[in-house]
Write a protein that holds these residues in place. Structure first.
Motif, PDB file in Angstrom:
ATOM      1  N   GLU A  14       0.824  -1.210   0.000  1.00  0.00           N
ATOM      2  CA  GLU A  14       0.000   0.000   0.000  1.00  0.00           C
ATOM      3  C   GLU A  14       0.858   1.259   0.000  1.00  0.00           C
ATOM      4  N   GLN A  15       1.929   1.269   0.796  1.00  0.00           N
ATOM      5  CA  GLN A  15       2.763   2.463   0.910  1.00  0.00           C
ATOM      6  C   GLN A  15       3.650   2.687  -0.310  1.00  0.00           C
ATOM      7  N   THR A  16       4.055   1.618  -0.967  1.00  0.00           N
ATOM      8  CA  THR A  16       4.966   1.770  -2.103  1.00  0.00           C
ATOM      9  C   THR A  16       4.253   1.772  -3.444  1.00  0.00           C
ATOM     10  N   GLY A  17       3.047   1.233  -3.505  1.00  0.00           N
ATOM     11  CA  GLY A  17       2.357   1.118  -4.778  1.00  0.00           C
ATOM     12  C   GLY A  17       2.941   0.034  -5.668  1.00  0.00           C
ATOM     13  N   CYS A  18       3.823  -0.774  -5.118  1.00  0.00           N
ATOM     14  CA  CYS A  18       4.483  -1.842  -5.864  1.00  0.00           C
ATOM     15  C   CYS A  18       3.465  -2.928  -6.223  1.00  0.00           C
ATOM     16  N   ASN A  19       3.629  -3.521  -7.414  1.00  0.00           N
ATOM     17  CA  ASN A  19       2.704  -4.580  -7.800  1.00  0.00           C
ATOM     18  C   ASN A  19       3.437  -5.867  -8.169  1.00  0.00           C
ATOM     19  N   TYR A  20       4.672  -6.032  -7.703  1.00  0.00           N
ATOM     20  CA  TYR A  20       5.417  -7.275  -7.924  1.00  0.00           C
ATOM     21  C   TYR A  20       4.902  -8.366  -7.003  1.00  0.00           C
ATOM     22  N   ASN A  21       5.168  -9.596  -7.370  1.00  0.00           N
ATOM     23  CA  ASN A  21       4.880 -10.710  -6.470  1.00  0.00           C
ATOM     24  C   ASN A  21       5.856 -10.665  -5.305  1.00  0.00           C
ATOM     25  N   MET A  22       5.412 -11.095  -4.147  1.00  0.00           N
ATOM     26  CA  MET A  22       6.255 -11.115  -2.963  1.00  0.00           C
ATOM     27  C   MET A  22       6.243 -12.515  -2.366  1.00  0.00           C
ATOM     28  N   VAL A  23       7.394 -12.951  -1.914  1.00  0.00           N
ATOM     29  CA  VAL A  23       7.517 -14.221  -1.209  1.00  0.00           C
ATOM     30  C   VAL A  23       7.817 -13.891   0.246  1.00  0.00           C
ATOM     31  N   LEU A  24       7.015 -14.413   1.149  1.00  0.00           N
ATOM     32  CA  LEU A  24       7.254 -14.203   2.573  1.00  0.00           C
ATOM     33  C   LEU A  24       8.070 -15.373   3.109  1.00  0.00           C
ATOM     34  N   ASP A  25       9.059 -15.057   3.914  1.00  0.00           N
ATOM     35  CA  ASP A  25       9.997 -16.055   4.451  1.00  0.00           C
ATOM     36  C   ASP A  25      10.147 -15.834   5.960  1.00  0.00           C
ATOM     37  N   PRO A  26       9.085 -16.138   6.749  1.00  0.00           N
ATOM     38  CA  PRO A  26       9.103 -15.824   8.175  1.00  0.00           C
ATOM     39  C   PRO A  26      10.259 -16.455   8.953  1.00  0.00           C
ATOM     40  N   GLN A  27      10.726 -17.616   8.539  1.00  0.00           N
ATOM     41  CA  GLN A  27      11.849 -18.248   9.232  1.00  0.00           C
ATOM     42  C   GLN A  27      13.190 -17.735   8.698  1.00  0.00           C
ATOM     43  N   ARG A  28      13.141 -16.882   7.684  1.00  0.00           N
ATOM     44  CA  ARG A  28      14.320 -16.281   7.048  1.00  0.00           C
ATOM     45  C   ARG A  28      15.276 -17.332   6.477  1.00  0.00           C
ATOM     46  N   THR A  29      14.724 -18.409   5.977  1.00  0.00           N
ATOM     47  CA  THR A  29      15.525 -19.484   5.387  1.00  0.00           C
ATOM     48  C   THR A  29      16.249 -18.999   4.142  1.00  0.00           C
ATOM     49  N   VAL A  30      15.515 -18.387   3.227  1.00  0.00           N
ATOM     50  CA  VAL A  30      16.125 -17.867   1.995  1.00  0.00           C
ATOM     51  C   VAL A  30      17.076 -16.724   2.338  1.00  0.00           C
ATOM     52  N   TYR A  31      16.642 -15.876   3.233  1.00  0.00           N
ATOM     53  CA  TYR A  31      17.452 -14.739   3.696  1.00  0.00           C
ATOM     54  C   TYR A  31      18.833 -15.213   4.160  1.00  0.00           C
ATOM     55  N   ARG A  32      18.860 -16.204   5.007  1.00  0.00           N
ATOM     56  CA  ARG A  32      20.137 -16.723   5.521  1.00  0.00           C
ATOM     57  C   ARG A  32      20.924 -17.476   4.445  1.00  0.00           C
ATOM     58  N   SER A  33      20.218 -18.128   3.509  1.00  0.00           N
ATOM     59  CA  SER A  33      20.927 -18.857   2.449  1.00  0.00           C
ATOM     60  C   SER A  33      21.705 -17.906   1.548  1.00  0.00           C
ATOM     61  N   PHE A  34      21.308 -16.640   1.504  1.00  0.00           N
ATOM     62  CA  PHE A  34      22.048 -15.634   0.747  1.00  0.00           C
ATOM     63  C   PHE A  34      23.132 -14.976   1.600  1.00  0.00           C
ATOM     64  N   GLY A  35      23.329 -15.477   2.816  1.00  0.00           N
ATOM     65  CA  GLY A  35      24.387 -14.956   3.677  1.00  0.00           C
ATOM     66  C   GLY A  35      24.035 -13.664   4.378  1.00  0.00           C
ATOM     67  N   LEU A  36      22.756 -13.351   4.506  1.00  0.00           N
ATOM     68  CA  LEU A  36      22.329 -12.113   5.146  1.00  0.00           C
ATOM     69  C   LEU A  36      22.123 -12.338   6.638  1.00  0.00           C
ATOM     70  N   GLY A  37      22.195 -11.282   7.386  1.00  0.00           N
ATOM     71  CA  GLY A  37      22.013 -11.357   8.826  1.00  0.00           C
ATOM     72  C   GLY A  37      21.700  -9.987   9.393  1.00  0.00           C
ATOM     73  N   SER A  38      21.982  -9.798  10.656  1.00  0.00           N
ATOM     74  CA  SER A  38      21.745  -8.541  11.346  1.00  0.00           C
ATOM     75  C   SER A  38      23.069  -7.955  11.809  1.00  0.00           C
ATOM     76  N   SER A  39      23.103  -6.626  11.918  1.00  0.00           N
ATOM     77  CA  SER A  39      24.315  -5.976  12.400  1.00  0.00           C
ATOM     78  C   SER A  39      23.982  -4.664  13.105  1.00  0.00           C
ATOM     79  N   TYR A  40      24.004  -4.708  14.404  1.00  0.00           N
ATOM     80  CA  TYR A  40      23.815  -3.491  15.194  1.00  0.00           C
ATOM     81  C   TYR A  40      24.888  -2.471  14.825  1.00  0.00           C
ATOM     82  N   ALA A  41      26.134  -2.935  14.701  1.00  0.00           N
ATOM     83  CA  ALA A  41      27.263  -2.042  14.423  1.00  0.00           C
ATOM     84  C   ALA A  41      27.108  -1.314  13.087  1.00  0.00           C
ATOM     85  N   GLN A  42      26.623  -1.999  12.052  1.00  0.00           N
ATOM     86  CA  GLN A  42      26.487  -1.357  10.748  1.00  0.00           C
ATOM     87  C   GLN A  42      25.298  -0.398  10.700  1.00  0.00           C
TER      88      GLN A  42
END
Length: 115
Positions: A14-42
């Motif tokens: 709603e806020q972006t007006g984007c109309n692409y398909n979205m995949v939700l990954d609540p366990q962040r499985t795909v997110y972590r498979s791409f080597g992503l994480g969290s960083s307070y310092a960054q």
């Protein structure tokens, strides 16, 4: 699927007006498979905080997200380009919240895939 994920996704659409398909990954499985994480310092680096602070000076708003939907404000993103078969053509895990590949980098990765 957790209703807060669905609600957050709908709010983003709603806020972006984007109309692409979205995949939700609540366990962040795909997110972590791409080597992503969290960083307070960054996220809390002075340069990032300064840029966030400048948003008010140029009348730029942050996304309007209710606090109950914020799970990991230190989550680092990335940009990835995949072909129709799922082959990764561009992999760019962000080093800071503002680290993004250039449009030219993305277009070159897409062009290389055509060869």
């Amino acid at each position: 699927l957790n209703s807060s994920f669905v609600e957050g996704a709908q709010m983003w659409f709603e806020q972006t007006g984007c109309n692409y398909n979205m995949v939700l990954d609540p366990q962040r499985t795909v997110y972590r498979s791409f080597g992503l994480g969290s960083s307070y310092a960054q996220v809390m680096k002075f340069g990032c905080l300064l840029q966030y602070g400048e948003y008010g000076a140029v009348d730029r708003d942050f996304p309007d997200v209710p606090p109950r939907l914020l799970e990991d404000i230190y989550q680092m993103g990335g940009d990835f380009l995949l072909d129709d078969a799922g082959k990764v053509l561009l992999c760019h895990p962000c080093k800071t919240p503002f680290d993004r590949p250039t449009v030219n980098d993305i277009l070159q990765a897409a062009e290389r895939a055509k060869l």
